[in-house]
Design an enzyme around this catalytic site. Structure first.
Site, PDB file in Angstrom:
ATOM      1  CG  ASN A  12      -1.730   1.229   1.395  1.00 23.31           C
ATOM      2  OD1 ASN A  12      -1.826   2.030   0.469  1.00 23.31           O
ATOM      3  ND2 ASN A  12      -2.327   1.400   2.569  1.00 23.31           N
ATOM      4  CE  LYS A  14       0.108   3.323   4.799  1.00 22.05           C
ATOM      5  NZ  LYS A  14       0.057   3.494   6.243  1.00 22.05           N
ATOM      6  CG  HIS A  98      -5.818   1.654   5.207  1.00 21.34           C
ATOM      7  ND1 HIS A  98      -5.409   2.608   6.112  1.00 21.34           N
ATOM      8  CD2 HIS A  98      -4.756   0.828   5.022  1.00 21.34           C
ATOM      9  CE1 HIS A  98      -4.154   2.356   6.451  1.00 21.34           C
ATOM     10  NE2 HIS A  98      -3.738   1.284   5.813  1.00 21.34           N
ATOM     11  CD  GLU A 100      -3.038   5.349   6.812  1.00 23.80           C
ATOM     12  OE1 GLU A 100      -3.047   5.464   5.575  1.00 23.80           O
ATOM     13  OE2 GLU A 100      -2.067   4.875   7.443  1.00 23.80           O
ATOM     14  CD  GLU A 170      -3.392  -2.839   7.403  1.00 21.89           C
ATOM     15  OE1 GLU A 170      -2.276  -3.080   6.926  1.00 21.89           O
ATOM     16  OE2 GLU A 170      -3.997  -1.773   7.188  1.00 21.89           O
ATOM     17  N   GLY A 176       2.513   2.045  10.780  1.00 20.97           N
ATOM     18  CA  GLY A 176       3.441   3.157  10.634  1.00 20.97           C
ATOM     19  C   GLY A 176       4.160   3.539  11.910  1.00 20.97           C
ATOM     20  CB  SER A 216       5.328  -1.897  11.995  1.00 19.67           C
ATOM     21  OG  SER A 216       4.865  -0.591  12.288  1.00 19.67           O
TER      22      SER A 216
HETATM   23  C1  PEP Z   1      -0.777   0.035   6.173  1.00 16.97           C
HETATM   24  O1  PEP Z   1      -0.978   1.233   6.144  1.00 16.97           O
HETATM   25  O2  PEP Z   1      -1.594  -0.720   5.652  1.00 16.97           O
HETATM   26  C2  PEP Z   1       0.420  -0.449   6.845  1.00 16.97           C
HETATM   27  C3  PEP Z   1       0.425  -1.680   7.231  1.00 16.97           C
HETATM   28  O3  PEP Z   1       1.449   0.437   7.017  1.00 16.97           O
HETATM   29  P1  PEP Z   1       2.913   0.112   7.657  1.00 16.97           P
HETATM   30  O4  PEP Z   1       3.391  -1.161   7.046  1.00 16.97           O
HETATM   31  O5  PEP Z   1       3.742   1.289   7.291  1.00 16.97           O
HETATM   32  O6  PEP Z   1       2.704  -0.031   9.124  1.00 16.97           O
END
Ligand code: PEP
Length: 258
Positions: A12, A14, A98, A100, A170, A176, A216
């Protein structure tokens, strides 16, 4: 436990990469995962880069995904993009719900469900994200939250359609932050999600559906995450912006399932 589920690793990107940067990254990803077998690999660039990235990926096994879709087909929805439009740009996967989008853009459980149904109707693969916030985690509400989100997000679909959904667990507090869930903790919640799917659609669907972990994920922790029986791949944010890192996560998934 052995599984026949084919792992799926999706990047992703983003709101990162200009169009030229996206094509360069896509070409690098294509090269990084060339020769890796047994893993479904997907990149999800910003919407404006779908068409040029599709061209870069042409003839490769790397799939193309969008980061979101609106559930209406056409009309006065300024700024939104429909599933049909995404399909016409070459996307075959779409992320829905997601965290976000849920936190900053008002995506409710109901909207996520409408998006999942629209994506399935368009014959694309939804990557449906669920996960608890830090407060919910600390309050011991993880199972209740993901159960609610999975039930709501998959409302109104049949067992056959459910098979075509990829669920991404998630935890919001892991996204992040550089602070991933422990492999055991992530596995436990993915197991909860699988049990909810079993309750909704039966044991065979639950055994077949793919559940990713996201939050992460890096080359350093991917192997231990993928060693867990309920984790069938990853949704990767930050690490997907560096082709070598993303390729290493894909290789970790291939090593476990290969
Ligand atoms: C995400 O936004 O779906 C995500 C998993 O981000 P990160 O790997 O940076 O934590």
């Amino acid at each position: 436990m052995t599984t026949t589920r084919r792992p799926i690793v999706a990047g992703n990107w983003k709101m990162n990469t200009t169009v030229p940067e996206a094509t360069v990254l896509a070409a690098a990803v294509r090269k990084a995962v060339d020769g890796v077998h047994g893993v479904e690999v997907v990149v999800c660039p910003p919407a404006v880069s779908l068409v040029p990235v599709h061209a870069v990926l042409d003839g490769s096994d790397v799939g193309l995904g969008a980061q979101d879709a609106y559930f209406e087909a056409t009309g006065a929805h300024t700024g939104e993009v429909s599933v049909e439009m995404l399909a016409s740009a070459g996307a075959t996967y779409v992320i829905a719900g997601h965290s976000e989008r849920r936190a900053r853009f008002g995506d409710t459980d109901d909207w996520v469900s409408r998006k999942v149904r629209a994506i399935l109707s368009g014959r694309l693969v939804p990557i449906m994200c669920v996960g608890e916030t830090l407060d919910e985690h600390d309050a011991g509400q993880t199972d209740a939250v993901v159960t609610r989100q999975v039930r709501a997000g998959m409302a109104g679909i049949g067992a056959h359609e459910a098979l075509g959904v990829v669920v991404a667990y998630e935890p919001v507090w892991a996204i992040g932050t550089g602070r991933p869930a422990t492999p055991e903790g992530a596995n436990e919640t993915c197991g909860t999600i699988r049990a909810v799917v079993a309750d909704l659609f039966g044991a065979a669907v639950a055994e077949a559906i793919r559940i990713q972990y996201g939050g992460s994920v890096t080359p350093a922790n991917a192997t231990s995450l993928f060693a867990q029986p309920h984790i069938d791949g990853a949704l990767v944010g930050g690490a997907s912006l560096v082709a070598a890192n993303f390729g290493a996560v894909v290789s970790a998934a291939a090593a476990r399932h290969g």
